[in-house]
Design an enzyme around this catalytic site. Structure first.
Site, PDB file in Angstrom:
ATOM      1  N   ASP A  38      43.073 -19.939  13.452  1.00  0.00           N
ATOM      2  CA  ASP A  38      44.484 -19.725  13.780  1.00  0.00           C
ATOM      3  C   ASP A  38      44.589 -19.677  15.300  1.00  0.00           C
ATOM      4  O   ASP A  38      43.616 -19.978  16.011  1.00  0.00           O
ATOM      5  CB  ASP A  38      45.057 -18.476  13.058  1.00  0.00           C
ATOM      6  CG  ASP A  38      44.564 -17.158  13.645  1.00  0.00           C
ATOM      7  OD1 ASP A  38      43.708 -17.175  14.560  1.00  0.00           O
ATOM      8  OD2 ASP A  38      45.029 -16.098  13.176  1.00  0.00           O
ATOM      9  N   CYS A  79      39.565 -16.351  13.455  1.00  0.00           N
ATOM     10  CA  CYS A  79      40.877 -15.811  13.844  1.00  0.00           C
ATOM     11  C   CYS A  79      40.599 -14.722  14.878  1.00  0.00           C
ATOM     12  O   CYS A  79      39.484 -14.647  15.401  1.00  0.00           O
ATOM     13  CB  CYS A  79      41.679 -15.318  12.642  1.00  0.00           C
ATOM     14  SG  CYS A  79      40.992 -13.925  11.735  1.00  0.00           S
ATOM     15  N   THR A  92      40.294 -11.425  14.694  1.00  0.00           N
ATOM     16  CA  THR A  92      39.269 -10.465  14.253  1.00  0.00           C
ATOM     17  C   THR A  92      38.279 -11.066  13.268  1.00  0.00           C
ATOM     18  O   THR A  92      37.225 -10.473  13.025  1.00  0.00           O
ATOM     19  CB  THR A  92      39.937  -9.283  13.530  1.00  0.00           C
ATOM     20  OG1 THR A  92      40.674  -9.821  12.407  1.00  0.00           O
ATOM     21  CG2 THR A  92      40.879  -8.523  14.444  1.00  0.00           C
ATOM     22  N   HIS A 102      20.424 -14.001   1.646  1.00  0.00           N
ATOM     23  CA  HIS A 102      20.657 -13.093   0.520  1.00  0.00           C
ATOM     24  C   HIS A 102      21.897 -13.457  -0.298  1.00  0.00           C
ATOM     25  O   HIS A 102      21.899 -13.293  -1.513  1.00  0.00           O
ATOM     26  CB  HIS A 102      20.834 -11.649   1.018  1.00  0.00           C
ATOM     27  CG  HIS A 102      19.608 -11.080   1.654  1.00  0.00           C
ATOM     28  ND1 HIS A 102      19.438  -9.727   1.858  1.00  0.00           N
ATOM     29  CD2 HIS A 102      18.483 -11.673   2.134  1.00  0.00           C
ATOM     30  CE1 HIS A 102      18.259  -9.511   2.447  1.00  0.00           C
ATOM     31  NE2 HIS A 102      17.672 -10.673   2.627  1.00  0.00           N
ATOM     32  N   HIS A 154      18.081 -12.194  -5.487  1.00  0.00           N
ATOM     33  CA  HIS A 154      19.299 -12.637  -4.794  1.00  0.00           C
ATOM     34  C   HIS A 154      20.117 -13.577  -5.675  1.00  0.00           C
ATOM     35  O   HIS A 154      21.349 -13.513  -5.689  1.00  0.00           O
ATOM     36  CB  HIS A 154      18.947 -13.294  -3.467  1.00  0.00           C
ATOM     37  CG  HIS A 154      18.325 -12.337  -2.491  1.00  0.00           C
ATOM     38  ND1 HIS A 154      18.893 -11.117  -2.198  1.00  0.00           N
ATOM     39  CD2 HIS A 154      17.179 -12.405  -1.765  1.00  0.00           C
ATOM     40  CE1 HIS A 154      18.132 -10.473  -1.332  1.00  0.00           C
ATOM     41  NE2 HIS A 154      17.084 -11.233  -1.056  1.00  0.00           N
TER      42      HIS A 154
HETATM   43  C1  RB5 Z   1      46.771 -12.893  14.915  1.00  0.00           C
HETATM   44  O1  RB5 Z   1      47.457 -12.141  15.858  1.00  0.00           O
HETATM   45  C2  RB5 Z   1      45.734 -12.029  14.221  1.00  0.00           C
HETATM   46  O2  RB5 Z   1      46.333 -11.117  13.387  1.00  0.00           O
HETATM   47  C3  RB5 Z   1      44.776 -12.910  13.430  1.00  0.00           C
HETATM   48  O3  RB5 Z   1      44.181 -13.823  14.282  1.00  0.00           O
HETATM   49  C4  RB5 Z   1      43.647 -12.188  12.733  1.00  0.00           C
HETATM   50  O4  RB5 Z   1      42.981 -11.327  13.592  1.00  0.00           O
HETATM   51  C5  RB5 Z   1      43.984 -11.552  11.461  1.00  0.00           C
HETATM   52  O5  RB5 Z   1      43.150 -10.990  10.762  1.00  0.00           O
END
Ligand code: RB5
Length: 151
Positions: free
Chosen positions: A8, A65, A67, A98, A134
């Site tokens: 994203d 993304c 996080t 695993h 596994h």
């Molecule tokens: C976008 O601002 C952010 O929420 C997205 O990239 C991600 O971290 C969501 O889990």
């Protein structure tokens, strides 16, 4: 291998670095977007990557993304996808050996590009161990999916 890559807007800066790592290892990148820094919704990019993994169009997928959390949650909703959110090289290796993960999620806002590239490398070069314990555990994940797919 063919590797589908989706990000994203929160993961777009890592994209070129990850592409380079994949290509240097001799693999092919299938880029599903996004292509600009405008805000987009991560499930819209997790889904095409996971669909290509499930259909066999690609061998594995990588999602980025901010996080890595949203991407990994969305990916793990797709039956047959085993996605790991990884921010260290030990886990990158372990989750292939695993868990036989077929999708890797990363958070661009959590780690730097150097570590992200090392993680991608480790995850791509490591094979599933195939050890009985596994295999049994991965099969139990499939049983959970079957149970909920049947309703
Ligand atoms: C976008 O601002 C952010 O929420 C997205 O990239 C991600 O971290 C969501 O889990």
């Amino acid at each position: 291998m063919r590797i589908a890559l989706g990000t994203d807007h929160g993961g777009i800066r890592l994209k070129q670095d990850i592409k380079s790592v994949i290509e240097k290892l001799g693999h092919v990148v299938v880029d599903v977007g996004c292509d600009c820094s405008d805000a987009v919704d991560y499930p819209d990019y997790a889904l095409p990557v996971c669909e290509q993994v499930i259909s066999g169009e690609v061998d594995r997928g990588i999602l980025v993304c901010g996080t890595g959390i949203g991407m990994s949650i969305a990916a793990n909703k797709v039956p047959g996808i085993r996605c790991a959110l990884v921010h260290d090289t030990f886990s990158a290796k372990a989750t292939r050996e695993h868990n036989d993960t077929n999708v890797l999620a990363l958070g661009e806002r959590v780690i730097g590009p150097g570590l992200a590239c090392e993680i991608v490398k480790e995850w791509l070069v490591t094979e599933f161990s195939g050890e009985e314990r596994h295999v049994n555990r991965v099969n139990k994940i499939k049983l959970i999916e079957d149970r909920y797919l049947q309703g």
